[in-house]
Design an enzyme around this catalytic site. Sequence first.
Site, PDB file in Angstrom:
ATOM      1  N   THR A  91     -73.920   9.104  39.379  1.00 32.13           N
ATOM      2  CA  THR A  91     -75.577   8.703  39.625  1.00 32.13           C
ATOM      3  C   THR A  91     -75.767   7.892  38.467  1.00 32.13           C
ATOM      4  O   THR A  91     -74.884   7.709  37.288  1.00 32.13           O
ATOM      5  CB  THR A  91     -76.355   9.912  39.641  1.00 32.13           C
ATOM      6  OG1 THR A  91     -76.459  10.547  38.494  1.00 32.13           O
ATOM      7  CG2 THR A  91     -75.907  10.749  40.925  1.00 32.13           C
TER       8      THR A  91
ATOM      9  N   HIS B 255     -64.571  14.106  35.405  1.00 33.01           N
ATOM     10  CA  HIS B 255     -64.932  14.515  33.916  1.00 33.01           C
ATOM     11  C   HIS B 255     -63.983  15.816  33.515  1.00 33.01           C
ATOM     12  O   HIS B 255     -63.872  16.812  34.241  1.00 33.01           O
ATOM     13  CB  HIS B 255     -66.470  14.764  34.089  1.00 33.01           C
ATOM     14  CG  HIS B 255     -66.939  15.121  32.813  1.00 33.01           C
ATOM     15  ND1 HIS B 255     -67.162  14.141  31.559  1.00 33.01           N
ATOM     16  CD2 HIS B 255     -67.311  16.193  32.141  1.00 33.01           C
ATOM     17  CE1 HIS B 255     -67.472  14.828  30.413  1.00 33.01           C
ATOM     18  NE2 HIS B 255     -67.902  15.997  30.678  1.00 33.01           N
TER      19      HIS B 255
ATOM     20  N   ARG C  27     -66.490   3.317  30.306  1.00 30.39           N
ATOM     21  CA  ARG C  27     -67.426   2.527  30.249  1.00 30.39           C
ATOM     22  C   ARG C  27     -68.835   3.202  30.847  1.00 30.39           C
ATOM     23  O   ARG C  27     -68.740   3.967  32.127  1.00 30.39           O
ATOM     24  CB  ARG C  27     -67.432   1.137  30.790  1.00 30.39           C
ATOM     25  CG  ARG C  27     -66.402   0.324  30.283  1.00 30.39           C
ATOM     26  CD  ARG C  27     -67.012  -0.300  29.034  1.00 30.39           C
ATOM     27  NE  ARG C  27     -68.063  -1.174  29.336  1.00 30.39           N
ATOM     28  CZ  ARG C  27     -68.855  -1.917  28.711  1.00 30.39           C
ATOM     29  NH1 ARG C  27     -68.612  -1.906  27.443  1.00 30.39           N
ATOM     30  NH2 ARG C  27     -69.953  -2.826  28.956  1.00 30.39           N
TER      31      ARG C  27
ATOM     32  N   ASP D 269     -72.607  11.760  33.642  1.00 33.77           N
ATOM     33  CA  ASP D 269     -71.805  13.021  34.231  1.00 33.77           C
ATOM     34  C   ASP D 269     -72.769  13.831  35.217  1.00 33.77           C
ATOM     35  O   ASP D 269     -72.530  15.073  34.957  1.00 33.77           O
ATOM     36  CB  ASP D 269     -71.278  13.791  32.874  1.00 33.77           C
ATOM     37  CG  ASP D 269     -70.390  12.778  32.036  1.00 33.77           C
ATOM     38  OD1 ASP D 269     -70.173  12.622  30.979  1.00 33.77           O
ATOM     39  OD2 ASP D 269     -69.552  12.029  33.048  1.00 33.77           O
TER      40      ASP D 269
ATOM     41  N   THR E 110     -53.567  18.419  33.877  1.00 31.24           N
ATOM     42  CA  THR E 110     -52.596  18.797  34.897  1.00 31.24           C
ATOM     43  C   THR E 110     -53.216  19.088  36.298  1.00 31.24           C
ATOM     44  O   THR E 110     -52.964  18.653  37.401  1.00 31.24           O
ATOM     45  CB  THR E 110     -51.593  19.969  34.584  1.00 31.24           C
ATOM     46  OG1 THR E 110     -50.823  19.654  33.693  1.00 31.24           O
ATOM     47  CG2 THR E 110     -50.776  20.440  35.762  1.00 31.24           C
TER      48      THR E 110
HETATM   49  C1  GRF Z   1     -58.943  12.472  31.355  1.00 28.06           C
HETATM   50  O1  GRF Z   1     -59.199  13.561  30.422  1.00 28.06           O
HETATM   51  C2  GRF Z   1     -60.091  12.087  32.325  1.00 28.06           C
HETATM   52  O2  GRF Z   1     -60.791  13.343  32.833  1.00 28.06           O
HETATM   53  C3  GRF Z   1     -60.938  11.414  31.689  1.00 28.06           C
HETATM   54  O3  GRF Z   1     -60.020  10.334  31.033  1.00 28.06           O
HETATM   55  C4  GRF Z   1     -58.876  11.174  30.527  1.00 28.06           C
HETATM   56  C5  GRF Z   1     -57.485  10.245  30.811  1.00 28.06           C
HETATM   57  O4  GRF Z   1     -57.576  10.063  32.293  1.00 28.06           O
HETATM   58  N1  GRF Z   1     -61.844  10.481  32.810  1.00 28.06           N
HETATM   59  P1  GRF Z   1     -56.253   9.205  32.507  1.00 28.06           P
HETATM   60  O5  GRF Z   1     -54.827   9.541  32.086  1.00 28.06           O
HETATM   61  O6  GRF Z   1     -56.540   7.553  32.176  1.00 28.06           O
HETATM   62  O7  GRF Z   1     -56.416   9.020  34.237  1.00 28.06           O
END
Ligand code: GRF
Length: 195
Positions: free
Chosen positions: A148, A116, A98, A152, A179
Amino acid sequence: KNIVILISGGGSNMAAIVNAAHQQRWHEVCGARVAAVISNKPDAKGLDFARSRRIATDVVDHKGFSSREAFDAALMQRIDGHDPDGHPALVVLAGFMRILTPGFVQHYAGRLVNIHPSLLPAFTGLNTHQRAIDAGCRFAGATVHRVTSELDDGDILEQAVVPVLPHDTAESLAARVLTQEHLIYPRAVRRLLCV
Ligand code: GRF
């Protein structure tokens, strides 16, 4: 020092932080603990993981609100409700899909971080892995940064780099980056709260 983690889906980054907090005994070392996991999606798989670890969970379904501001206000109330002095030490966005209003960002100024899946400032926004492959990048990665009101943007706290291999697809690259995310996110949170 309460940590509240916001998720929208699988929550693998949330799980990595919960596991690190347990294995590295953050609560004993520096009083840091994951106090709650909150999702905007009622069916987020990460909620099952949090419940299995006896962590408080909440759902604030954005579909129930007429405006972004109304949703953010409800979310802030839920987040702050999970801290005795009404202001968690850190709000962690982990796969939280969001865009947050400036009012939300301001309310948690200095206590809000995100991960990110790119080497910021490159590839802000979505579909970062496919864009890196299409651009012919030899390397990709992930960034933990302060949040902020610019998407991103914000100070970089941790980064990890992975090779882009000749036959990579967005999926194979995403898996390699994920990973590394699971290593740098817990490290960033520990550095913010435990040293
Ligand atoms: C990941 O690529 C993360 O970088 C992005 O959302 C994706 C899924 O993250 N913010 P998660 O497995 O739900 O923590």
